[in-house]
Write an enzyme that holds these catalytic residues in place. Structure first.
Site, PDB file in Angstrom:
ATOM      1  N   GLU A  19      67.644 -92.158 -30.298  1.00  0.00           N
ATOM      2  CA  GLU A  19      68.076 -93.130 -29.417  1.00  0.00           C
ATOM      3  C   GLU A  19      67.829 -94.441 -30.014  1.00  0.00           C
ATOM      4  O   GLU A  19      67.128 -94.807 -30.740  1.00  0.00           O
ATOM      5  CB  GLU A  19      67.359 -93.090 -27.965  1.00  0.00           C
ATOM      6  CG  GLU A  19      67.328 -94.085 -27.129  1.00  0.00           C
ATOM      7  CD  GLU A  19      66.176 -94.169 -26.157  1.00  0.00           C
ATOM      8  OE1 GLU A  19      66.328 -93.324 -25.093  1.00  0.00           O
ATOM      9  OE2 GLU A  19      65.350 -95.091 -26.240  1.00  0.00           O
ATOM     10  N   GLY A 125      66.324 -96.932 -13.973  1.00  0.00           N
ATOM     11  CA  GLY A 125      65.789 -98.068 -14.318  1.00  0.00           C
ATOM     12  C   GLY A 125      64.591 -98.412 -13.712  1.00  0.00           C
ATOM     13  O   GLY A 125      64.057 -97.965 -12.729  1.00  0.00           O
ATOM     14  N   LYS A 199      67.785 -83.631  -8.928  1.00  0.00           N
ATOM     15  CA  LYS A 199      68.706 -84.028  -9.830  1.00  0.00           C
ATOM     16  C   LYS A 199      69.687 -83.163 -10.406  1.00  0.00           C
ATOM     17  O   LYS A 199      70.836 -83.197 -10.655  1.00  0.00           O
ATOM     18  CB  LYS A 199      68.009 -85.077 -10.809  1.00  0.00           C
ATOM     19  CG  LYS A 199      67.565 -86.417 -10.276  1.00  0.00           C
ATOM     20  CD  LYS A 199      67.065 -87.357 -11.550  1.00  0.00           C
ATOM     21  CE  LYS A 199      65.749 -86.929 -12.051  1.00  0.00           C
ATOM     22  NZ  LYS A 199      65.190 -88.071 -12.964  1.00  0.00           N
TER      23      LYS A 199
HETATM   24  P1  FAD Z   1      64.516 -91.274 -10.704  1.00  0.00           P
HETATM   25  O1  FAD Z   1      64.882 -89.865 -11.055  1.00  0.00           O
HETATM   26  O2  FAD Z   1      65.262 -91.977  -9.576  1.00  0.00           O
HETATM   27  O3  FAD Z   1      62.953 -91.315 -10.049  1.00  0.00           O
HETATM   28  C1  FAD Z   1      62.179 -92.729  -9.990  1.00  0.00           C
HETATM   29  C2  FAD Z   1      60.893 -92.401  -8.910  1.00  0.00           C
HETATM   30  O4  FAD Z   1      61.519 -92.026  -7.627  1.00  0.00           O
HETATM   31  C3  FAD Z   1      60.227 -91.204  -9.351  1.00  0.00           C
HETATM   32  O5  FAD Z   1      58.991 -91.344  -9.205  1.00  0.00           O
HETATM   33  C4  FAD Z   1      60.703 -89.897  -8.563  1.00  0.00           C
HETATM   34  O6  FAD Z   1      59.812 -89.052  -8.135  1.00  0.00           O
HETATM   35  C5  FAD Z   1      61.082 -90.758  -7.254  1.00  0.00           C
HETATM   36  N1  FAD Z   1      62.105 -90.380  -6.470  1.00  0.00           N
HETATM   37  C6  FAD Z   1      63.333 -89.640  -7.006  1.00  0.00           C
HETATM   38  N2  FAD Z   1      64.326 -89.597  -5.960  1.00  0.00           N
HETATM   39  C7  FAD Z   1      63.695 -89.830  -4.857  1.00  0.00           C
HETATM   40  C8  FAD Z   1      64.178 -89.680  -3.515  1.00  0.00           C
HETATM   41  N3  FAD Z   1      65.161 -89.478  -3.116  1.00  0.00           N
HETATM   42  N4  FAD Z   1      63.152 -90.235  -2.645  1.00  0.00           N
HETATM   43  C9  FAD Z   1      61.732 -90.836  -2.991  1.00  0.00           C
HETATM   44  N5  FAD Z   1      61.579 -90.806  -4.213  1.00  0.00           N
HETATM   45  C10 FAD Z   1      62.260 -90.319  -5.140  1.00  0.00           C
HETATM   46  N6  FAD Z   1      65.120 -97.350 -18.537  1.00  0.00           N
HETATM   47  C11 FAD Z   1      66.149 -98.377 -18.692  1.00  0.00           C
HETATM   48  O7  FAD Z   1      65.867 -99.392 -18.131  1.00  0.00           O
HETATM   49  N7  FAD Z   1      67.002 -98.379 -19.714  1.00  0.00           N
HETATM   50  C12 FAD Z   1      67.086 -97.292 -20.543  1.00  0.00           C
HETATM   51  O8  FAD Z   1      68.163 -96.954 -21.254  1.00  0.00           O
HETATM   52  C13 FAD Z   1      66.385 -96.132 -20.195  1.00  0.00           C
HETATM   53  N8  FAD Z   1      66.364 -94.828 -20.900  1.00  0.00           N
HETATM   54  C14 FAD Z   1      65.452 -93.897 -20.515  1.00  0.00           C
HETATM   55  C15 FAD Z   1      65.532 -92.666 -21.150  1.00  0.00           C
HETATM   56  C16 FAD Z   1      64.671 -91.700 -21.014  1.00  0.00           C
HETATM   57  C17 FAD Z   1      64.902 -90.175 -21.632  1.00  0.00           C
HETATM   58  C18 FAD Z   1      63.672 -91.897 -20.241  1.00  0.00           C
HETATM   59  C19 FAD Z   1      62.617 -90.772 -19.713  1.00  0.00           C
HETATM   60  C20 FAD Z   1      63.529 -93.074 -19.295  1.00  0.00           C
HETATM   61  C21 FAD Z   1      64.375 -93.873 -19.503  1.00  0.00           C
HETATM   62  N9  FAD Z   1      64.494 -95.357 -18.981  1.00  0.00           N
HETATM   63  C22 FAD Z   1      65.176 -96.309 -19.221  1.00  0.00           C
HETATM   64  C23 FAD Z   1      63.139 -95.369 -18.073  1.00  0.00           C
HETATM   65  C24 FAD Z   1      63.776 -95.087 -16.614  1.00  0.00           C
HETATM   66  O9  FAD Z   1      64.515 -96.002 -16.134  1.00  0.00           O
HETATM   67  C25 FAD Z   1      62.310 -95.339 -15.751  1.00  0.00           C
HETATM   68  O10 FAD Z   1      61.270 -94.504 -15.913  1.00  0.00           O
HETATM   69  C26 FAD Z   1      62.626 -95.323 -14.198  1.00  0.00           C
HETATM   70  O11 FAD Z   1      61.407 -96.097 -13.722  1.00  0.00           O
HETATM   71  C27 FAD Z   1      62.610 -94.170 -13.643  1.00  0.00           C
HETATM   72  O12 FAD Z   1      64.012 -93.801 -13.947  1.00  0.00           O
HETATM   73  P2  FAD Z   1      64.611 -92.161 -13.283  1.00  0.00           P
HETATM   74  O13 FAD Z   1      65.956 -92.084 -13.716  1.00  0.00           O
HETATM   75  O14 FAD Z   1      63.723 -91.047 -13.711  1.00  0.00           O
HETATM   76  O15 FAD Z   1      64.426 -92.448 -11.705  1.00  0.00           O
END
Ligand code: FAD
Length: 317
Positions: A19, A125, A199
């Site tokens: 990455e 994010g 998801k």
């Molecule tokens: P989600 O899957 O939406 O989850 C977020 C939180 O909400 C979790 O605690 C989950 O349990 C909870 N949740 C999910 N769905 C629901 C629902 N329906 N109701 C209530 N709670 C819910 N960040 C950046 O800004 N840019 C990047 O390029 C980037 N790349 C990344 C790449 C990887 C491999 C990883 C692991 C992380 C990356 N991140 C990046 C960080 C990421 O954006 C953060 O960790 C963010 O806080 C959560 O993203 P997520 O997609 O896991 O969120």
């Protein structure tokens, strides 16, 4: 080609990928190429490009501070296209909920489709630096699962405001994030895994994990995920520690723990050159064990500098 197709084609052989983060605005893309060039000998089938959240900057206007919102590292899709065509490798833009309306996301996905980009990472994010909690953008997606739905809809020709019987529909392969040490906001690992499963049920094709420094965390996570019925590939994301400050920074930014023996070894280092070397050695050991366990891909967080990733890959692949 889709990531899932790369995995099928590999016939169980562990692949190498990494990455990168876009350079700061006003910087040449050449520096990025200089860091990608040394890694191409390990034949990455894909390279991920992160997207940064927007942030506030304060501009001095005749003694008055004017607050403006800006992105310091724009250009994710452009960089993906440039790398894809320069190296003939698949690129995976990270698409965020935060900071984008659904319309903007739709246009970004349409651009990706025209550019021949077939994979995207769907991510929520983090909160902006001045916010305590993540706040969804007005008109944007709230959770990564909502973004997965938007991408799947587009794959079916369902745009936000119209259904188009497109002759050339997108068919994005979708990656999502998984957290071996649980996401910071999740009340428990189990509830986080339920969200991860959601998801996948909505259409995610594979998972990439947050970094971890003890493989047993990844192995236990995969075992639990399988018990929860999550059956897509789970790609381990790993990062070599590089500076002493990482001891505080990595837990703070990525909400992960570091193992005691790694902390003790880092603390013994006299300077960051020694820390960087230690990080390489630790990551080689981690990589070899993951490789022996037959993980689909070893995905490295390069943070823009590749000398340490090259040192690791040359001992592992
Ligand atoms: P989600 O899957 O939406 O989850 C977020 C939180 O909400 C979790 O605690 C989950 O349990 C909870 N949740 C999910 N769905 C629901 C629902 N329906 N109701 C209530 N709670 C819910 N960040 C950046 O800004 N840019 C990047 O390029 C980037 N790349 C990344 C790449 C990887 C491999 C990883 C692991 C992380 C990356 N991140 C990046 C960080 C990421 O954006 C953060 O960790 C963010 O806080 C959560 O993203 P997520 O997609 O896991 O969120």
């Amino acid at each position: 080609m889709k990531i899932t197709e790369h995995l099928k084609k590999s016939n169980g052989k562990t692949l190498f990928s990494f990455e990168i983060i876009p350079p700061q605005k006003g910087t040449s893309i050449q520096e990025l190429y200089d860091n990608i060039d040394p890694l191409m000998e390990f034949n990455p089938p894909f390279i991920d490009v992160t997207t940064s959240r927007e942030e506030y900057v304060y501009i001095d206007r005749d003694g008055l501070l004017d607050r403006k919102i800006t992105r310091m590292r724009p250009g994710t899709v452009g960089i993906c296209a440039a790398i894809k065509h320069k190296y003939e490798v698949d690129t995976v833009p990270h698409v965020l909920c935060g900071g984008f309306t659904k319309e903007e996301t739709e246009y970004l996905l349409v651009d990706c489709h025209y550019l021949g980009i077939e994979n995207v990472m769907a991510l929520r994010g983090d909160a902006m630096s001045h916010q305590k909690y993540f706040e969804p953008t007005k008109g944007g997606n709230e959770f990564a699962s909502d973004l997965v739905v938007q991408i799947k809809n587009l794959n079916k020709g369902k745009y936000l405001h119209e259904v188009i019987e497109a002759t050339n529909k997108s068919d994005f392969c979708i990656g999502v994030a998984g957290y071996p040490e649980k996401h910071i906001e999740a009340p428990s690992l189990e509830s986080d895994l339920k969200r991860l499963k959601q998801k996948v049920e909505l259409g995610a094709d594979y998972v990439v994990t947050q970094m971890f420094f003890e493989n047993k965390k990844y192995f236990e996570f995969v075992k639990k995920a399988r018990e929860f019925g999550i059956d897509v590939p789970i790609i381990p994301g790993i990062k070599p520690i590089a500076v002493k400050r990482h001891l505080q920074l990595l837990p703070q930014v990525f909400k992960i723990d570091l193992p005691e023996d790694l902390i003790a070894e880092v603390e013994k280092c006299k300077n960051n050159k020694e820390v960087r070397q230690l990080g390489v050695e630790w990551c080689i050991e981690q990589s070899k064990e993951l490789l022996a366990a037959g993980v689909p891909v070893l995905h490295y967080y390069s943070m823009g500098k590749s000398d340490n990733i090259k040192a690791i890959a040359s001992q592992v692949f």
